[in-house]
Design a protein around this motif. Structure first.
Motif, short mmCIF file in Angstrom:
data_model
loop_
_atom_site.label_atom_id
_atom_site.label_comp_id
_atom_site.label_asym_id
_atom_site.label_seq_id
_atom_site.Cartn_x
_atom_site.Cartn_y
_atom_site.Cartn_z
N ASP A 54 0.37 -1.17 0.08
CA ASP A 54 0.42 -0.01 -0.15
C ASP A 54 0.72 1.66 0.02
N GLU A 55 2.41 1.20 0.17
CA GLU A 55 3.13 2.08 0.65
C GLU A 55 3.11 2.80 -0.93
N LEU A 56 3.02 1.83 -2.14
CA LEU A 56 3.56 2.39 -3.53
C LEU A 56 2.09 2.55 -4.66
N ASP A 57 2.47 2.99 -5.64
CA ASP A 57 1.01 3.39 -6.54
C ASP A 57 0.71 1.59 -7.40
N TRP A 58 -0.36 1.65 -7.37
CA TRP A 58 -0.90 0.45 -8.75
C TRP A 58 -1.51 1.41 -9.45
N TYR A 59 -1.60 0.76 -10.89
CA TYR A 59 -2.75 0.98 -11.23
C TYR A 59 -4.28 0.63 -10.75
N LYS A 60 -4.12 -0.56 -10.42
CA LYS A 60 -4.77 -1.39 -10.71
C LYS A 60 -4.47 -2.63 -8.90
N LYS A 61 -5.46 -2.65 -7.85
CA LYS A 61 -4.58 -3.21 -7.15
C LYS A 61 -5.36 -4.31 -7.11
N TRP A 62 -4.57 -5.82 -5.69
CA TRP A 62 -4.24 -7.46 -6.05
C TRP A 62 -6.12 -7.31 -5.49
N ASP A 63 -6.13 -9.07 -6.20
CA ASP A 63 -7.11 -9.50 -5.72
C ASP A 63 -7.24 -9.86 -4.95
N ARG A 64 -6.42 -10.50 -4.45
CA ARG A 64 -4.96 -10.98 -3.38
C ARG A 64 -4.18 -10.78 -3.05
N VAL A 65 -3.70 -11.58 -1.83
CA VAL A 65 -2.18 -11.27 -1.54
C VAL A 65 -1.68 -11.81 -2.40
N LEU A 66 -1.88 -13.55 -2.22
CA LEU A 66 -1.14 -14.20 -2.13
C LEU A 66 -1.82 -15.12 -2.81
N ASP A 67 -1.50 -15.80 -4.07
CA ASP A 67 -1.50 -17.09 -4.68
C ASP A 67 -0.48 -18.34 -4.44
N ASP A 68 -0.90 -19.01 -3.41
CA ASP A 68 -0.23 -20.25 -3.34
C ASP A 68 -0.57 -21.76 -3.99
N SER A 69 -1.56 -20.71 -4.87
CA SER A 69 -2.61 -22.72 -5.12
C SER A 69 -1.73 -23.38 -5.05
N ASP A 70 -0.42 -23.38 -6.53
CA ASP A 70 0.46 -24.26 -7.11
C ASP A 70 1.76 -24.06 -6.37
N ALA A 71 1.78 -24.01 -5.11
CA ALA A 71 3.25 -24.16 -4.25
C ALA A 71 4.00 -25.29 -4.87
N PRO A 72 5.28 -24.93 -4.66
CA PRO A 72 6.10 -23.88 -4.48
C PRO A 72 5.96 -22.92 -5.22
N PHE A 73 4.64 -22.53 -6.87
CA PHE A 73 4.99 -21.53 -7.49
C PHE A 73 3.65 -20.73 -7.06
N CYS A 74 4.19 -19.87 -6.54
CA CYS A 74 3.48 -18.20 -5.59
C CYS A 74 3.00 -17.75 -6.65
N ARG A 75 2.38 -16.63 -6.75
CA ARG A 75 2.03 -15.64 -7.17
C ARG A 75 1.44 -14.18 -5.92
N TRP A 76 2.43 -13.29 -6.12
CA TRP A 76 1.90 -12.53 -5.35
C TRP A 76 1.50 -11.18 -5.98
N PHE A 77 0.38 -11.03 -5.24
CA PHE A 77 -0.82 -9.77 -5.65
C PHE A 77 -1.29 -10.47 -6.77
N PRO A 78 -1.88 -11.37 -7.07
CA PRO A 78 -2.34 -11.20 -8.52
C PRO A 78 -3.79 -10.96 -8.83
N GLY A 79 -3.56 -10.21 -10.49
CA GLY A 79 -5.00 -9.33 -10.45
C GLY A 79 -4.37 -8.02 -10.00
N ALA A 80 -3.22 -7.58 -9.72
CA ALA A 80 -3.18 -6.10 -9.71
C ALA A 80 -2.17 -5.94 -11.00
N ARG A 81 -2.23 -4.78 -11.09
CA ARG A 81 -1.22 -3.94 -12.68
C ARG A 81 -0.61 -2.61 -11.57
#
Ligand code: 6R9
Length: 647
Positions: A54-81
């Motif tokens: 939240d301290e940085l600027d985003w064009y669009k915020k994330w759907d969730r903070v972390l998607d680890d459903s395919d761990a160990p492949f993690c996606r941070w801030f999915p949906g964000a731009r």
């Protein structure tokens, strides 16, 4: 405050240093706040990183903070731009930072250039426009094969601005190594310079690029952009090669930043390859930006008046996170130097510190050890009173080097921040803050939001005082987003090579380092897991042995390898660089062997001592022990492209 004057080896390091009271009062994060961050992060890690985002600027915020459903492949801030460059530049020119210095560059001959945030923004936009005009598209890779010049920073940011992943290659690499790297990432364009200054000489660079591309041997490349630095005669191939000045002159100082998915690739980087074959690691715009911004501002306590000098080459992860992205995200002034640290003599670094009033000086143990050899009279030639924080990274520093740096450069007043992290981690992971208690040679504790453990071969936590494998037990936002193995590109090798690091202990990232925790929970990095010797059943890290050697007044630098021994299984062989003015002799060898027995006990059997003028290193300063070992045993040393002097 120094609690004792004795020089102990790492094994018995007991000294504790506290920050000056004034520093604690002025710190951005005080001890209570640090504890609060730790508690928050332990209780709600995703909430902790979300606040950092939240301290940085985003064009669009994330759907969730972390998607680890395919761990160990993690996606941070999915949906964000977002675009990291928007946060490094555009954001600041809306504020009082607009006319503040973003970048200071010092050339080896003593010439200098400075860019405010607004000027850097305009230059980056121009070059971003030029890349677009030359046909580089989002997702296409650009190789930057350059010495430390402002245009190298501009090129990195311009690539990121248009969404073209960059991949930096050290200007010391050979044509063969460069060609391999161009092909590994299928680069469309190469940015280079005609040449540069190093140690009083002009090194031509463009001919190396020509050789790398000769006869279409890397035919993915459409164009080469050449910065006119050394003003040497340069062959330019019609239709392929362009002068930097010509391509930017035509462009406007406005070129919009590409709206990137948070997980889109920002850059690719070959790892330093201290062990095994190089692999290519990728980092993304979103999570990387969050992790680097939060950890760099915390660890280096960035203030509006800072001049931040990280001496790392841009082609190392440290050059990415701690020279370019971190400092610019934080809105501070970053400094780069083109040349050799000892040119024209051993006070050049200190000359630069005083000339620009550097406040934070972040470097590698190897450089400090090199400068130590020349003695403290060189730093004493300059006013270093502007320095307020020191930092180190890349290798275990060891108590002797730590104390020298702390006393002779930091006046015994500047906290020395030993930061442990990796190409794969992207951001600082284990490090003190300026307000922390320090023990010389310890990286202290994990940063808030980072969880580590030291485990045995079965993955069980080891008790304090016992060595084990360092693992990271929770995903972190700047973690690598991918790895591929260039030697086995086809067939999903990337997924495998990425997953390798998580395979041994499911859910835990294996860092490849051996570490120890002491009774106070402080961490001590002993070196790479493959750098451990087993002498008569006693495990000794090469770092531990090397530190003990360095405690001897004749020794400037030491590298240890294991050699077979009929009785003990393995014994240590030492390669030693002596301090200036010390002559090698058989008596000295005996003396060193006795010294080692005194320091570490009878287990430290030193079978051979060899004096050398230099040691094989990677460009980031890590000693390549496997090269010494191969020389010793006559075996193949493996991939040597990472060597500082590959040819
Ligand atoms: C940033 C960087 C990573 C390896 C790492 C470890 C060593 C880094 C260290 C350190 C002791 C420190 N390392 N920092 N060892 N103390 N403060 O160096 O990245 O080039 O990928 O190397 O460097 O062995 O595993 P990278």
């Amino acid at each position: 405050m120094d609690n004792s004057g004795t020089l102990d080896s790492l094994a018995q390091e007991l000294r504790v240093f506290r920050p000056l009271p004034q520093l604690v009062i002025e710190a951005n994060v005080n001890p209570q706040e640090l504890e609060a961050f730790r508690r928050q992060a332990a209780h709600d890690p995703l909430g902790y990183w979300e606040e950092a985002a939240d301290e940085l600027d985003w064009y669009k915020k994330w759907d969730r903070v972390l998607d680890d459903s395919d761990a160990p492949f993690c996606r941070w801030f999915p949906g964000a731009r977002c675009n990291i460059v928007y946060n490094c530049l555009d954001r600041h020119i809306e504020t009082a930072n607009k006319n503040k210095l973003a970048l200071i560059w010092e050339g080896e001959p003593g010439d200098s250039r400075k860019y405010t945030y607004y000027e850097l923004y305009r230059e980056v936009n121009r070059f971003a426009g030029a890349l677009r005009t030359l046909g580089v598209k989002k997702g296409e890779c650009v190789i930057i094969y350059m010495p430390p010049l402002p245009e190298a920073v501009i090129a990195m940011l311009a690539c990121a601005r248009i969404g073209a992943p960059h991949s930096l290659v050290f200007a010391g690499f050979s044509a063969r190594a460069l060609r391999q790297r161009i092909k590994d990432v299928e680069a469309k364009l190469v940015v280079t310079a005609d040449g540069f200054y190093r140690n009083g000489q002009i090194i031509k660079l463009k001919p190396v690029v020509d050789e790398a591309l000769v006869g279409g041997s890397a035919d993915c490349v459409d164009s080469v952009v050449v910065v006119h630095r050394a003003k040497v005669d340069t062959d330019m191939q019609e239709g392929r090669d362009y002068w930097y000045d010509d391509v930017v002159r035509r462009e406007r100082p406005e070129s919009p930043a590409e709206v990137m998915d948070a997980n889109d690739t920002l850059f690719l980087l070959h790892t330093s390859g201290a062990t095994g074959a190089p692999k290519v690691v990728s980092h993304c715009h979103g999570g990387y930006m969050v992790g680097v911004h939060r950890t760099l501002t915390h660890v280096f306590d960035i203030k509006p008046t800072d001049i931040f000098w990280c001496t790392a080459d841009l082609g190392w992860i440290t050059g990415h996170s701690a020279v370019v992205y971190g400092p610019l995200l934080a809105g501070t002034t970053t400094l780069i130097y083109e040349g050799h640290p000892n040119y024209p003599q051993a006070d050049r670094m200190w000359h630069i510190v005083s000339k620009y009033g550097v406040t934070i000086f972040y470097t590698a143990p190897t450089l400090i050890r090199m400068l130590m050899r020349f003695g403290p009279q060189y730093p004493r030639m300059h006013d270093l009173s502007t320095l307020r924080l020191l930092g180190t990274v890349g290798e275990p520093i060891g108590p002797e080097t730590w104390l020298w740096f702390y006393r002779h450069i930091g006046r015994g007043e500047c906290p020395l921040l030993d930061t442990w992290w990796q190409t794969e981690t992207g951001m600082f992971m284990i490090s003190p803050l300026p307000i922390s208690l320090l023990k010389p040679g310890s990286v202290t504790k994990p940063l808030p939001g980072v969880e580590v453990d030291v485990v045995d071969r079965e993955g069980a936590s080891v008790p304090p005082g016992k060595g084990g494998l360092l693992v990271i037990t929770r995903p972190w936002p700047a973690m690598m987003t991918g790895v591929f193995d260039p030697s086995a590109k086809a067939g999903g090798a990337g997924r495998e090579r990425f997953a390798e690091s998580f395979a041994r202990f499911p859910g835990k990232y294996l860092a490849g380092d051996v570490a120890k925790r002491d009774e106070d929970g402080f961490l001590w990095i002993e070196g790479r897991a493959d750098d451990v010797l087993n002498i008569a059943g006693h495990r000794l890290g090469t770092a531990e042995l090397e530190n003990a050697f360095r405690a001897h007044p004749a020794v400037a630098e030491a590298a240890i390898i294991g050699v077979p021994d009929k009785i003990k299984g393995e014994a240590a062989k030492a390669f030693i660089i002596l301090n200036q003015g010390v002559a090698p002799s058989d008596e000295l060898i005996l003396e060193l062997q006795n010294h080692m027995r005194k320091e570490l006990g009878p287990v430290a059997v030193i079978k051979g001592v060899e004096f050398r003028d230099s040691l094989p290193r990677t460009r980031s300063g890590k000693i390549l022990r496997r090269v010494l070992k191969a020389q010793e045993t006559g075996e193949s040393p493996g991939d040597l492209s990472m060597l500082e002097d590959a040819d």
